[in-house]
Scaffold this motif. Sequence first.
Motif, short mmCIF file in Angstrom:
data_model
loop_
_atom_site.label_atom_id
_atom_site.label_comp_id
_atom_site.label_asym_id
_atom_site.label_seq_id
_atom_site.Cartn_x
_atom_site.Cartn_y
_atom_site.Cartn_z
N PHE A 140 0.84 -1.19 0.00
CA PHE A 140 0.00 0.00 0.00
C PHE A 140 0.88 1.24 0.00
N HIS A 141 0.94 1.93 -1.13
CA HIS A 141 1.74 3.15 -1.22
C HIS A 141 1.00 4.36 -0.71
N ALA A 142 -0.29 4.27 -0.54
CA ALA A 142 -1.08 5.36 0.01
C ALA A 142 -1.98 4.78 1.09
N LEU A 143 -1.96 5.40 2.27
CA LEU A 143 -2.74 4.94 3.41
C LEU A 143 -3.35 6.14 4.13
N ALA A 144 -4.56 5.97 4.65
CA ALA A 144 -5.18 7.00 5.47
C ALA A 144 -6.16 6.35 6.42
N THR A 145 -6.39 7.01 7.55
CA THR A 145 -7.41 6.56 8.49
C THR A 145 -8.51 7.60 8.57
N ALA A 146 -9.74 7.11 8.69
CA ALA A 146 -10.91 7.97 8.84
C ALA A 146 -11.73 7.44 10.01
N LYS A 147 -12.83 8.09 10.28
CA LYS A 147 -13.67 7.70 11.41
C LYS A 147 -14.16 6.26 11.29
N SER A 148 -14.47 5.83 10.07
CA SER A 148 -15.06 4.50 9.88
C SER A 148 -14.03 3.42 9.55
N GLY A 149 -12.77 3.79 9.38
CA GLY A 149 -11.79 2.75 9.09
C GLY A 149 -10.59 3.24 8.31
N ILE A 150 -10.05 2.37 7.48
CA ILE A 150 -8.79 2.59 6.76
C ILE A 150 -9.06 2.64 5.27
N ILE A 151 -8.34 3.53 4.59
CA ILE A 151 -8.40 3.63 3.13
C ILE A 151 -6.99 3.38 2.62
N ALA A 152 -6.84 2.55 1.58
CA ALA A 152 -5.51 2.18 1.12
C ALA A 152 -5.51 1.92 -0.38
N TYR A 153 -4.32 2.09 -0.99
CA TYR A 153 -4.19 1.87 -2.43
C TYR A 153 -2.99 0.99 -2.72
N ASP A 154 -3.21 -0.11 -3.45
CA ASP A 154 -2.14 -1.02 -3.87
C ASP A 154 -2.28 -1.38 -5.35
N PRO A 161 -12.92 -1.66 7.58
CA PRO A 161 -13.33 -1.16 8.89
C PRO A 161 -12.37 -1.53 10.01
N ASP A 162 -11.52 -2.56 9.77
CA ASP A 162 -10.69 -3.09 10.84
C ASP A 162 -9.26 -3.43 10.41
N GLY A 163 -8.91 -3.16 9.15
CA GLY A 163 -7.59 -3.50 8.65
C GLY A 163 -7.43 -4.97 8.29
N LYS A 164 -8.51 -5.73 8.35
CA LYS A 164 -8.44 -7.17 8.07
C LYS A 164 -9.30 -7.58 6.89
N THR A 165 -10.49 -7.01 6.79
CA THR A 165 -11.39 -7.29 5.67
C THR A 165 -11.47 -6.05 4.79
N TRP A 166 -11.48 -6.26 3.47
CA TRP A 166 -11.37 -5.15 2.53
C TRP A 166 -12.50 -5.18 1.49
N SER A 167 -12.88 -3.97 1.05
CA SER A 167 -13.87 -3.82 -0.01
C SER A 167 -13.37 -2.80 -1.01
N PRO A 168 -13.52 -3.05 -2.33
CA PRO A 168 -13.08 -2.07 -3.32
C PRO A 168 -13.93 -0.81 -3.27
N ALA A 169 -13.30 0.34 -3.45
CA ALA A 169 -14.02 1.61 -3.47
C ALA A 169 -14.53 1.89 -4.88
N THR A 170 -15.52 2.75 -4.96
CA THR A 170 -16.03 3.19 -6.25
C THR A 170 -15.17 4.36 -6.71
N ALA A 171 -14.09 4.04 -7.44
CA ALA A 171 -13.14 5.06 -7.86
C ALA A 171 -12.43 4.61 -9.11
N ASP A 172 -12.13 5.56 -10.01
CA ASP A 172 -11.43 5.25 -11.25
C ASP A 172 -10.16 6.08 -11.40
N PHE A 173 -9.56 6.48 -10.28
CA PHE A 173 -8.36 7.30 -10.31
C PHE A 173 -7.23 6.62 -9.56
N VAL A 174 -6.02 7.12 -9.77
CA VAL A 174 -4.84 6.64 -9.06
C VAL A 174 -4.42 7.71 -8.06
#
Length: 294
Positions: A140-154, A161-174
């Motif tokens: 993960f070259h980009a990481l951030a934390t928010a109120k509801s959990g973690i956002i990351a890009y690889d 929500p917990d750093g263990k289970t992940w869901s893809p975001a609705t995004a088309d950018f790098v």
Amino acid sequence: MPLCFMTRGRFAVGFSAAAVLVMTLSACSSGSPVATAPSTAGAGLPSSHVHGLSVNSQTDQVLLATHEGLFDVTKPKSSATQIGETNDLMGFTAAADQGVFYASGHPGPGSDMPNPMGLIRSVDGGKTWEQLSRQGESDFHALATAKSGIIAYDGTLQTSPDGKTWSPATADFVPAVLAGNPETDTVLATTRDGLQRSTDGGKTWALNTEAPIVQFVAFASGTEIFGVEPDGAVHYSTDAGSTWTRTGSIKGQVQAITAVKKTEGKPAIWAATTEGLVVSTDGGNIFRTPPTAR
């Protein structure tokens, strides 16, 4: 094979009437990292490649996440102290609780971490790290934390929500840089086309066409944010990134920034540059070398 930045959040800049920003990307293998940032080791910083910067608002501890590991640079430069193992911390972010950090990247000499390291977490200020998820899979070259959990890009933008289970975001950018704050679910991402903004913890995004094209961005609080253009121009937002005001400028090539909200006065913005560490305590107008880094 995931895409990764040749230098942490590095842009090649070409201004036209639309001020188009071009981001240089390179495919990374699962072997050696490809950080190629210019050397800053002789400019008051302990490493040639700074990937992240954290300043503790309560203790004033200053930490640098680098190609060679995590360093405490609170004391004078001759006393920069390495914390924990020598791992390449390509992604790094602080959590809400004191001494809690998330990171990602590649293991260093003598480390028993898998390559890539996936998401790892420290609860003791970076001394030790536990493996949370995606070991051997994600850098993960980009990481951030928010109120509801973690956002990351690889190579894919994901939320957890917990750093263990992940869901893809609705995004088309790098994203070059992701920024959030534990007080809110507003998250920002710097991209070649401009500033992307999410209000649901990184799940969905919208381009803010009125925002400056910034390379780095950091929250001082849930609503106060700083952004820095590739040429060092600094911008300040008091409404969670909706509108921006130009303030001062940072000399030298910026590698990482962070922001801190104090109990009184304007927030501070810190930057690690090719010329060393600088800080502004007046809302980004004037930048000076901090006394502890002289």
